[in-house]
Every structure is written in structure tokens, then in C-alpha cells.
Design an enzyme around this catalytic site. Structure first.
Site, PDB file in Angstrom:
ATOM      1  CG  ASN A 477      -1.977   1.090   1.127  1.00  0.00           C
ATOM      2  OD1 ASN A 477      -1.898   1.963   0.275  1.00  0.00           O
ATOM      3  ND2 ASN A 477      -2.942   1.081   2.020  1.00  0.00           N
ATOM      4  CG  ASP A 478       2.034   2.886   3.698  1.00  0.00           C
ATOM      5  OD1 ASP A 478       0.930   3.388   3.439  1.00  0.00           O
ATOM      6  OD2 ASP A 478       2.357   2.465   4.825  1.00  0.00           O
ATOM      7  CB  VAL A 479       5.820   0.445  -1.368  1.00  0.00           C
ATOM      8  CG1 VAL A 479       6.452   0.132  -0.031  1.00  0.00           C
ATOM      9  CG2 VAL A 479       4.938  -0.687  -1.830  1.00  0.00           C
ATOM     10  CB  VAL A 480       1.823   1.713  -4.897  1.00  0.00           C
ATOM     11  CG1 VAL A 480       2.603   0.444  -5.210  1.00  0.00           C
ATOM     12  CG2 VAL A 480       0.623   1.389  -4.035  1.00  0.00           C
ATOM     13  CB  ALA A 519       2.558   5.225   6.971  1.00  0.00           C
TER      14      ALA A 519
END
Lengths: 551, 94
Positions: A477-480, A519
Site C-alpha cells: 500500500n504505502d510503497v505505491v 503508516a
């Protein structure tokens, strides 16, 4: 009270001296003076007393050096998967040399007494050592065989704690038996006490500083790793626990440890015990205090950092023992952990200081709850996804830890195989923080038989999203999240992310629209025109896609 | 060895470590941590020395316990690294 007259090893320095003489004669016969100079450096026995190892013969020093070189080769082997297995074997050889050398130079010895005149190796003592090694071997191998690859971070944290505790034990053993470790120097008096105070021997101040540091770093590694282990394995909440005035407490404790190390080094032989006890206790405490306020999301950094600490602990003990194998290893492991922490921090765009200061995850919980209005998004079924995947030319899969939690990696690999059979190019893109420790996701994919040459790192693949037909996001999730590039108020702003918004089509597998990433931030990718949300359990969804592809 | 010689080895080894670790491929960072874990248990050397000297029983028992802990790490660390590395396979050529 210790004294040279009754000790087993009392003759050791004399033996070493004799050895030196022997080698010196050898040198005299044919070696060049330059060689002799170098060898003399190795054999410089008077200086050796200051850092221990006085009883270590030259061949043993060379053996330790060789073992250190093997450890370097072990890490060097990891530069590519094809050479890595040989590297691991180099590591084992290095360890074998180090242990074998130590057993040979420090064989338990019986010197005979009134009841038994036997002089020679103490076979019972040797048996005890072998039994200790065997117990450790059985436990270690059993754990290594049984461990689930998803639990690697916990395992590594647990192993770190053992190294830390072993360092504390060795430090204490050296303190209690300085003679056995060759650490004694003549006591010279300190103004308060005459030169013949108590024993005439004492541990040299340099050795005491090294010993104190070794014990302190070891204890911090131990207790810190215990907390990291508890947080990673879910035995303790991953949420940061924030004590009031924790920075003051932590700094105070650290300063106290340094001051105590200094006092311990300068103290007279009779006055060292309370100091080293206080030092050990405080170091154990600071390990707990340092890791407790660090949130679950930062654990990859913490595990790497503790990896580094375990190395420095080994190096400090290596200084005490004057052992080059330990020093080389300690330096290697110390740098390795430091570099990994740096890579992890960079991948999350966090400064090392802010990770150590802790508290991340506590503040961001607040931003998540203050969510905005509902925005429209598109959903799709497994059949839709399968149809579009078949039509694609190039698919990039972005796996995250959610994939591993759902155990979807095997189904995912099956999907990849089916697509490849249909002529679709499939690649896997891995973010440095994709797992819960550096490189974790690569191991999980390797376990599912995904060939490692189809798996790419962030920098290597990010430019390819513009040419790819489908970005397939599973459990990440956060990494995209493009907010990392655009939204300065976002807690993940500045973190390098995959440019999935450039892909023609995005599939996003997610359990529901409710939860947001680690996050705790919303993700614009959900609401893009080309995004299709596949709302289901990751494993179930991928299995359904595989079924649909099979038709 | 005197302090300066040891310090020299240490400082140079730090540099070696720096360059060697940067050359490790990110795909193998987890095995790297497992194997560094195993080799940092070279601290077993200290535990062996303590356990071999019988003149101070306290130190001897600490040494034996240290040997057990370090061997768990050595055997466990190398074994789990070997297990992980065995899983890394290349694309089979068709």
C-alpha cells in the site's frame, strides 16, 4: 585468591616465550629481515600483555586471521545468488578454524594433584565443552529447520539476543578469570593503595574499558533484541510505548554507562565489582528503554541496528582477547548492520535519529482517524482481472507483506506461470521495505519458487511502469502511494515509491476499503481512473484469477 | 598484540566490511543478516577460553553457558542461511 603458583596456565607465558625463541631461530636461518620484522610484530610479547592474548602462539594468530578472511569471503559470496551457497560454506569453514584453534590452544588441562597425578588433557572438561556445543547445535538446527520464512525477522532478533547475552557472559567470565584470558598486568599502585595492594596483579585499564564496553553493548543488544523479538512476533503490541521524559532518561542512562566504564577502568582491583554490576544492570535497562518507544513499522531498522550492535559487541570482546578473527568479524557485522539500517531509513525517508528517538506510528494514528469524504472507486471481479491480464503484454507484480500474511505467494507464482505460458511478460517489483526486514520479500518469493532473475529492486524497475500494461499490487500500500511524491503533509512524504500511476491499468488487491497501510495514510491510487480494486482476501482472489485463467 | 596493531586490524576490517556489504545484492539482505548473525557468534572463542580454565568455577560455568548460546546461533544461523539460499533459483531455461 589467584596466584601464578597454583594455576593450570601458569606456565603459558613462559611457553609462549620459548615459542618465540624457536621461531626467531627459524627466522634467523633463511627468512629475509623484512619478513622477520613482520613476524616480530606478531610475536611482540611484552606489548601483548596490555591487550591480552599473551599466551596465544603465532600459528594460532595466523589461524584466527585466516578465519577472519573466510568470514570476509562469506559475505563477498552474497554478492550474487549463484555464489552465495559457496559463501555460506566459507563462513562455516571460518568458524570451524576459529573454534578448532581455540580448542587446541586452550585445551582444558589437568596438572595433577595429591589424589591424582594425571597430567594431560582434562577429558571430562573437554566433554563438557563438547556437550555444550552439541546442545546448542541441536537447538539451533531444529529451529532453523522448522522456522516459517515469514518469521525470519523474529528469528534473527532472537539470534541477536543470544549473541548479546553470550558477549555479556564472556565479558563477565573474563572479569572473573582475567588470568585465564591473559589479561593480568602488574599492579602499579594508584596513589591510594601501595603497589603491593592485595594481589600484585590486576586487569589492565585498557582491557577493562574493552571489557566494560563489550558487556554494555552485549547487554543492550540482548535486551533490545528481546523487545524487538516480542514486538515482531506479536507477543507485545507493536505500538510505541512512550514514557514521559524518555529522552532525558535514555541520555542519562547512556552517560551513566560511559562514566561507569571509565570508573571501572580506573578503579583499584578490590573496588571493581559494584561498578561492573551497575554497568551491566544499566546496560540491560537501556536496551529495553531504547526499543520500547519504537513502533512496529520501524522494526526493519531496529533489527538491522541490533545486527550492527551484535557485531560491535563481538569486536569489543575481540579487543579484550586480542583476537583478530573476532575483531574482523565484529567490524564486518557492525558495518553490515549499519549499512542495512541506512538503506532501510533511506527507503522510508526517515532519518536514523528519528527512528531511534521512536514514537513513529503514535502520531500518524491521529491523522488516519481524521479521514476525508468518501471518494468513488471501481471494483472488479477475478474474471475481469484474469481477462485483462491475459490481454496484457507486460505485467509488473508488486507484492507487499500483506501477501505473505495471506500466504498468497504460491498462488501468485502459479498465476505468473500461467501468464508466462500465454506469452505475457511477468516481473516482480520489490520495495526495500516490502517485508519486515531487509530482503524479506525476496526470500518469501524465492520460497514460492519465483526465479530470482524475475524479481527486481525499486530503482531497477521503476522506469518500466510507463511501458507496462498492468501493475498488479498485492498486499502492498504505502510503497505505491503517490502522496509520498506530492503531498508535503503526508507522514510518508519523500519516501521513494513505485510509479504505478504511469501504468495503463492498475489492479489493487485489498481486503476492504477500510484499512490503510502501516503508516496510516489514504492512497490516491485507489481512486484513479485506471485502477480496479479487487476487494477480497489476497490468496482467495489470486486463486480465483488462476482458475479464471485456466478456462 | 598491542593495542595499535589490533586497532589497525579493526579499522581496516571496517572498511573491508563497508565495501563488501555494499556489494551484496539487496535480494540477499535477509540471508546476509542471518549469516552475519552466525559469524558474529565467533564470540564462542571467548566462551571456550572461559570454559577451558577450571581454576575459577564461576567463569567456567559462564563460559559453558556462553558456548551453548553461541552454538545455537552458529548452527542455527548457518543452517537457516543455507535453507534460504537453497530456495533462490534461476529461471529454468526452456
Amino acid at each position: 585468591m589467584l596466584s601464578f603458583a597454583t594455576s593450570d596456565k601458569a606456565v603459558a607465558p613462559a611457553q609462549a616465550g620459548a615459542n618465540h625463541g624457536h621461531v626467531a631461530r627459524l627466522i634467523g636461518r633463511g627468512w629475509t629481515p623484512a619478513c622477520a620484522g613482520v613476524t616480530a610484530l606478531f610475536l611482540a610479547s611484552p606489548a601483548a600483555a596490555s591487550t591480552g592474548g599473551a599466551a596465544t602462539p603465532a600459528w594460532a594468530m595466523l589461524a584466527y586471521l585466516v578465519s577472519g578472511v573466510f568470514f570476509i569471503l562469506a559475505l563477498r559470496g552474497l554478492s550474487s545468488p549463484s555464489s552465495s551457497r559457496a559463501g555460506n560454506r566459507f563462513g562455516m569453514v571460518g568458524m570451524l578454524i576459529a573454534v578448532g584453534t581455540t580448542l587446541a590452544t586452550h585445551m582444558p588441562w589437568k596438572t595433577g594433584d595429591a589424589e591424582n597425578s594425571y597430567v594431560g588433557p582434562d577429558l571430562f572438561g573437554l566433554g563438557e565443552i563438547m556437550a555444550a556445543i552439541a546442545i546448542g547445535a541441536v537447538i539451533g538446527v531444529t529451529i532453523a529447520r522448522r522456522i516459517d520464512m515469514r518469521q525470519m525477522p523474529e528469528l534473527v532478533a532472537a539470534f541477536h539476543s543470544l549473541v548479546g547475552l553470550a558477549a555479556v557472559l564472556v565479558g563477565w567470565a573474563a572479569y572473573l578469570n582475567p588470568e585465564g584470558f591473559g589479561l593480568l598486568v602488574p599492579f602499579v599502585g594508584d596513589g591510594l593503595h601501595p603497589a603491593n595492594f592485595e594481589d600484585r596483579m590486576m586487569i589492565s585499564p585498557v582491557s577493562k574499558i574493552e571489557m566494560g564496553l563489550g558487556i554494555a553493548i552485549g547487554a543492550i543488544t540482548f535486551s533490545g533484541s528481546i523487545i524487538a523479538f516480542a514486538k515482531l512476533s506479536g507477543k507485545m503490541s507493536g505500538a510505541p510505548i512512550l514514557l514521559p521524559a524518555r529522552h532525558v532518561i535514555n541520555l542519562g542512562t547512556l552517560i551513566a554507562i560511559i562514566v561507569l566504564t571509565g570508573l571501572f577502568a580506573m578503579a583499584a582491583p578490590g573496588a571493581t565489582l559494584p561498578l561492573i554490576v551497575a554497568l551491566t544492570v544499566l546496560a540491560f535497562a537501556i536496551g529495553f528503554l531504547l526499543i520500547i518507544p519504537i513502533g512496529g513499522a520501524d522494526m526493519p531498522v531496529v533489527v538491522s541496528m541490533l545486527n550492527s550492535y551484535s557485531g560491535w559487541a563481538a569486536a569489543a570482546m575481540g579487543f579484550t582477547l586480542g583476537n583478530s578473527a573476532m575483531i574482523i568479524t565484529g567490524a564486518l557485522v557492525g558495518s553490515s548492520g549499519a549499512i542495512l539500517s541506512y538503506i532501510m531509513c533511506k527507503a522510508m525517508n526517515r532519518s536514523f535519529i528519528s527512528v531511534i528517538a521512536g514514537g513513529f506510528g503514535a502520531e500518524s494514528g491521529a491523522t488516519a482517524s481524521g479521514g476525508g469524504e468518501q471518494r468513488p472507486y471501481k471494483t472488479g471481479s477475478a474474471e475481469d482481472a484474469a481477462f485483462m491480464l491475459e490481454q496484457a503484454e507486460k505485467v509488473i507484480v508488486i507484492p507487499g507483506y500483506g501477501m505473505a500474511v495471506a500466504q498468497a505467494q504460491h498462488a501468485l507464482r502459479e498465476m505468473g506461470d500461467l501468464l508466462k505460458a500465454k506469452g505475457v511478460e511477468v516481473k516482480y517489483a520489490i520495495h526495500p521495505v516490502a517485508g519486515r526486514m531487509p530482503g524479506h520479500m525476496n526470500v518469501l518469493l524465492a520460497e514460492a519458487n519465483v526465479p530470482y532473475d524475475e524479481v527486481f529492486e525499486l530503482e531497477d524497475i521503476n522506469s518500466e511502469f510507463a511501458q507496462c500494461d498492468v501493475a498488479f499490487i498485492i498486499g502492498a500500500n504505502d510503497v505505491v502511494n503517490p502522496a509520498a511524491k506530492t503531498d508535503k503533509t503526508s507522514p510518508i512524504y519523500g519516501m521513494p515509491v513505485f510509479d504505478v500511476d504511469k501504468a495503463k491499468q492498475v489492479f489493487f488487491i485489498k481486503r476492504s476499503m477500510g484499512g490503510v497501510g502501516y503508516a496510516g495514510v489514504d492512497n490516491d491510487v485507489f481512486y484513479m481512473d485506471q485502477t480496479m480494486m479487487l476487494l477480497a482476501d489476497a490468496k482467495k482472489m489470486v486463486e480465483d484469477i488462476v482458475k479464471a485463467l485456466g478456462h | 598484540m598491542d593495542f595499535i596493531s589490533i586497532l589497525s586490524i579493526f579499522v581496516l576490517a571496517c572498511f573491508v566490511g563497508y565495501y563488501v556489504v555494499w556489494s551484496v545484492t539487496p535480494a540477499l539482505h535477509t540471508p546476509l543478516m542471518a549469516v552475519t548473525n552466525a559469524i558474529s557468534s565467533v564470540i564462542i572463542v571467548g566462551a571456550l577460553i572461559a570454559a577451558a580454565a577450571a581454576n575459577v568455577p564461576g567463569a567456567k560455568w559462564l563460559g559453558l553457558l556462553g558456548i551453548v548460546l553461541a552454538s545455537v546461533n552458529i548452527f542455527g544461523g548457518f543452517a537457516v542461511t543455507a535453507r534460504m539460499l537453497a530456495m533462490y533459483k534461476k529461471k529454468e531455461t526452456k
